[in-house]
Design an enzyme around this catalytic site. Structure first.
Site, PDB file in Angstrom:
ATOM      1  N   GLY A  18       2.696   2.218  -2.472  1.00 55.65           N
ATOM      2  CA  GLY A  18       2.788   2.707  -3.839  1.00 55.65           C
ATOM      3  C   GLY A  18       4.009   2.225  -4.606  1.00 55.65           C
ATOM      4  O   GLY A  18       4.464   2.892  -5.525  1.00 55.65           O
ATOM      5  N   LYS A  19       4.512   1.040  -4.229  1.00 55.98           N
ATOM      6  CA  LYS A  19       5.670   0.461  -4.941  1.00 55.98           C
ATOM      7  C   LYS A  19       5.437   0.394  -6.436  1.00 55.98           C
ATOM      8  O   LYS A  19       6.275   0.794  -7.231  1.00 55.98           O
ATOM      9  CB  LYS A  19       5.914  -0.994  -4.494  1.00 55.98           C
ATOM     10  CG  LYS A  19       6.479  -1.189  -3.147  1.00 55.98           C
ATOM     11  CD  LYS A  19       6.912  -2.648  -2.991  1.00 55.98           C
ATOM     12  CE  LYS A  19       5.761  -3.622  -2.908  1.00 55.98           C
ATOM     13  NZ  LYS A  19       5.105  -3.633  -1.594  1.00 55.98           N
ATOM     14  N   THR A  20       4.280  -0.173  -6.806  1.00 57.13           N
ATOM     15  CA  THR A  20       4.011  -0.384  -8.225  1.00 57.13           C
ATOM     16  C   THR A  20       3.934   0.945  -8.966  1.00 57.13           C
ATOM     17  O   THR A  20       4.528   1.100 -10.032  1.00 57.13           O
ATOM     18  CB  THR A  20       2.730  -1.210  -8.423  1.00 57.13           C
ATOM     19  OG1 THR A  20       2.892  -2.450  -7.744  1.00 57.13           O
ATOM     20  CG2 THR A  20       2.463  -1.488  -9.885  1.00 57.13           C
ATOM     21  N   SER A  21       3.260   1.942  -8.371  1.00 54.56           N
ATOM     22  CA  SER A  21       3.151   3.253  -9.028  1.00 54.56           C
ATOM     23  C   SER A  21       4.527   3.877  -9.224  1.00 54.56           C
ATOM     24  O   SER A  21       4.834   4.402 -10.297  1.00 54.56           O
ATOM     25  CB  SER A  21       2.296   4.203  -8.190  1.00 54.56           C
ATOM     26  OG  SER A  21       1.041   3.646  -7.964  1.00 54.56           O
ATOM     27  N   THR A  69      -4.197  -2.192  -2.350  1.00 57.79           N
ATOM     28  CA  THR A  69      -3.354  -3.261  -1.821  1.00 57.79           C
ATOM     29  C   THR A  69      -3.820  -3.774  -0.455  1.00 57.79           C
ATOM     30  O   THR A  69      -3.938  -4.985  -0.270  1.00 57.79           O
ATOM     31  CB  THR A  69      -1.875  -2.838  -1.802  1.00 57.79           C
ATOM     32  OG1 THR A  69      -1.532  -2.423  -3.121  1.00 57.79           O
ATOM     33  CG2 THR A  69      -0.974  -3.968  -1.388  1.00 57.79           C
ATOM     34  N   ASP A 105       4.318  -8.850  -7.918  1.00 57.96           N
ATOM     35  CA  ASP A 105       3.461  -8.571  -6.776  1.00 57.96           C
ATOM     36  C   ASP A 105       2.098  -9.217  -7.020  1.00 57.96           C
ATOM     37  O   ASP A 105       1.437  -8.887  -7.997  1.00 57.96           O
ATOM     38  CB  ASP A 105       3.330  -7.049  -6.653  1.00 57.96           C
ATOM     39  CG  ASP A 105       2.605  -6.643  -5.399  1.00 57.96           C
ATOM     40  OD1 ASP A 105       2.011  -7.522  -4.751  1.00 57.96           O
ATOM     41  OD2 ASP A 105       2.636  -5.446  -5.083  1.00 57.96           O
ATOM     42  N   GLY A 110       0.779  -1.229   0.000  1.00 58.41           N
ATOM     43  CA  GLY A 110       0.000   0.000   0.000  1.00 58.41           C
ATOM     44  C   GLY A 110       0.816   1.287   0.000  1.00 58.41           C
ATOM     45  O   GLY A 110       0.251   2.367   0.008  1.00 58.41           O
TER      46      GLY A 110
END
Lengths: 118, 583
Positions: B25-28, B508, B50, B23
């Site tokens: 914001g790793k992916t962003s 997430t 992920d 949550g």
């Protein structure tokens, strides 16, 4: 020399420390088997979680499982014949089958001191 | 104030791993980085492993294992690998050949042993390794980005010499955590090469992503230390979602801003030594290429017009309703469960205090350091009907290990070493903690017990099968504590036990909570309540930036309400942790 094979239930580890309680019996079996291996005895353990083929391919074990289900584990074979179902052998039994003294299974080896010779 | 993150200046290595709590914001951040590098003319591969990945939504394109070119960004390729799927493929491959050869009870036992979290972790690492050890990939792309990083636990296992000599080969001493690797000893070179690439600072940067919140910064610090210890020394910290301005007249906005500033000030000492950048809190959601470009541009704060969200929500309960429900039904044992950082300790404390106020005798147990609870109750006298205890996982594991070694009897050095190695298995902590709270649950005959953690379904199922197994053993050992034996049937009894899933109104956290719930359902336990914590939507903020964020929570609240929860309560975002006393 007689041949001992132990078929364990599926478990993370062979000492049973991952179970809900410390199973002294499992830790005992683990160290006994280990010391018998060290003495060059013909003793093997199979864990269902890692080695299911051993359970499926061994006709004797497979038959016990078909009859009694997973609760039959652990199963012990002595020279290919079922000797123990649902419980592990005692140290006395191991000693008798493999012709070693019970003391040899529990006795502490002398402390090894390593000496560096530079 | 930290410099704003700019991938074009700040990225220096071909491999980038993003890590951080769910949550943050790793992916962003990974996507924005990938787009920026590709725009610079670099050939970039972005790999998502992920299981909660929303990469497909971000790029608005269907992805698969094989890298696909992103049509709207030249030079950018992406691939999506689901380690849960990889683990389940592995599990099925292992089990399938035996389905008709061994009886069902035996097959079920095998399957459960292969359903642990570590199986998924190892499956994910297997996927990383293919890419890290492949010289072809290295030559083909200028940058390869991973939106997750392997954990220290996985890497430690792989660096143990025994992982190769013992664990994988000796059936007598196999650890099922390494299941997906067993029989694959020939991959040894590949894994070693992967570990080497990871620890080469010229090749790999570890990017720690955190929010300006204490818990995510602590998590980043932990990951930094753990992975640093294994040799991943090239690290960078990005604080994501730092509010740049705030509306003085909006109480929520001011508190939110101050809360962030305080958290950043409290950044752990060791983490301060790492090069740190920030990304601003923006009102727009990070889907679509334009927005990803903008967040790392020189003008990240320019607004995007969001479509008006007219989602109507059904009426929601409050925490008061949760407490009333448990009080009316005389529930004896209450677990709050959720991933770290969602506030399950505060919710447990609030429920405990609420029940005390209704005249119940309550015992609250927490697995968080006790200092935290002391802090929560600092300003008020604790009601005489409320007692508090804590379970420290580290202490429990320590005691458990000591107990095992002492009870093991006469062992020689080799044997002790052998036993100790088994005790390093990850199940040890879960089991040790589980035993500790089995003792606490015993108290529920006299008082209501509230616990801020719950066992996973996987642990419960393992205990269930070992319980059957222990029945067989009872004549010779009989040492399963009474409290443990009684626990599982009690946990399954909805009259006696209530499980509260705690989550946040974001993608997430909702996804992770869903996984916890599914795992519990596997063990035949259905959560009674879902509590959605820290909702900006519930605060009714009028701040320009926050209110758009608040609206975006609605889709997640709706999802929990409609698809996941039997009963659902929403709790407004609050600055103070003193939640328990302020109701």
């Amino acid at each position: 020399m007689k041949k001992v094979e132990i078929f364990d239930p599926a478990m993370c580890c062979s000492t049973g420390v991952c179970g809900p309680s410390v199973d002294q019996n499992l830790t005992r079996v683990a160290s006994t088997v280990y010391s018998l291996e060290q003495k060059g005895m013909d003793i093997k353990r199979f864990n269902l979680a890692n080695d299911p083929a051993a359970f499926a391919d061994n006709e004797t074990v497979n038959r016990v499982l078909q009859d009694k289900g997973a609760d039959a584990l652990p199963v012990t074979l002595l020279d290919g014949e079922v000797t123990k179902v649902g419980v592990y052998p005692t140290n006395e039994e191991f000693a008798e089958w493999l012709d070693v003294s019970v003391e040899a299974l529990t006795q502490k080896p002398r402390v090894r001191v390593s000496v560096k010779l530079d | 104030m930290h410099t704003l993150y700019n991938p074009k200046q700040h990225v220096q290595t071909p491999y980038l791993f993003f890590t951080g709590k769910g949550g943050v914001g790793k992916t962003s951040v990974a996507c924005a980085t990938a787009v920026a590098l590709a725009d610079q003319g670099k050939k970039v591969l972005l790999v998502s492993t992920d299981p909660a990945s929303n990469l497909q939504d971000v790029f608005e394109i269907e992805l698969s294992r094989e890298p696909v070119e992103i049509p709207s960004v030249k030079n950018l390729y992406a691939s999506n690998i689901d380690p849960e799927e990889a683990a389940s493929v592995y599990r099925e491959n292992t089990v399938r050949p035996y389905r008709d050869k061994l009886p069902e009870s035996v097959v079920n036992q095998m399957e459960e042993q292969l359903s642990g979290a570590c199986t998924v972790e190892i499956a994910a690492f297997d996927e990383f390794s293919h890419l890290l050890a492949d010289d072809g990939i290295f030559k083909e792309y200028d940058h390869v980005l991973f939106d997750t990083a392997p954990t220290g636990h996985t890497l430690r296992l792989l660096t143990l010499p025994t992982a190769w000599s013992g664990y994988l080969e000796e059936a007598t001493h196999g650890a099922s955590c390494l299941g997906p690797l067993s029989g694959l000893g020939d991959k040894k070179d590949m894994y070693q090469k992967a570990v080497e690439s990871l620890s080469d600072g010229k090749k790999t940067t570890l990017i720690l992503v955190a929010r300006p919140e204490e818990s995510t910064l602590i998590e980043a610090n932990r990951a930094s230390f753990e992975l640093g210890e294994i040799g991943i020394g090239h690290q960078m910290l990005i604080i994501n979602g730092l509010l740049q301005t705030h509306d003085e007249n909006d109480e929520v906005s001011a508190a939110f801003y101050e809360g962030q500033q305080e958290a950043v000030k409290k950044t752990p000492e060791e983490l301060r030594a790492i090069q740190t950048f920030s990304l601003p809190f923006v009102s727009y959601s990070l889907t679509g290429i334009d927005r990803l470009r903008q967040i790392v541009s020189d003008t990240p704060l320019v607004e995007f017009k969001e479509d008006d969200d007219n989602t109507e929500l059904a009426p929601l309960s409050e925490l008061k309703d949760v407490i009333d429900d448990f009080s009316d039904n005389n529930t004896r044992v209450i677990f709050t469960m959720g991933k770290g950082g969602v506030g399950k300790t505060s919710i447990a404390a609030a429920i405990a205090v609420g029940l005390t106020e209704k005249g119940h005798k309550v015992h609250l147990t927490t697995t968080d350091p006790a200092a935290h609870l002391d802090y929560m109750f600092k300003d008020s006298a604790i009601h005489k009907n409320l007692s508090i205890s804590s379970i420290d996982p580290e202490v429990e594991v320590d005691n458990y290990k000591k107990e095992v070694i002492t009870n093991a009897g006469e062992l020689n050095d080799d044997e002790i070493a052998y036993l100790q190695e088994d005790l390093e298995s990850p199940c040890t902590e879960e089991i040790a903690v589980f035993r500790a709270f089995a003792d606490v649950v015993e108290r529920s005959e006299q008082e209501i017990v509230v616990i801020d953690t719950a066992p996973t379904g996987h642990t419960l199922l393992l205990l269930d099968s070992s319980e059957a197994y222990h029945k067989e053993m009872s004549r010779s050992t009989g040492d399963t504590p009474e409290s443990v034996k009684k626990l599982l049937p009690r946990l399954r009894n909805p009259e006696e036990t209530g499980v509260v899933v705690v989550t946040l109104p974001e993608a997430t956290p909702v996804f992770e909570a869903t996984r916890l719930r599914n795992d519990l359902i596997r063990a035949e336990i259905t959560p009674k309540w879902w509590v959605i914590n820290r909702s900006l939507y519930a605060t009714g903020t009028t701040d320009n930036v926050l209110k758009i964020r608040a609206a975006s929570e609605k889709q997640w609240i709706k999802k929990v309400q409609e698809e996941l929860a039997d009963n659902c309560a929403l709790i407004p975002w609050m600055k103070e942790v003193k939640l328990a006393m302020n109701k």
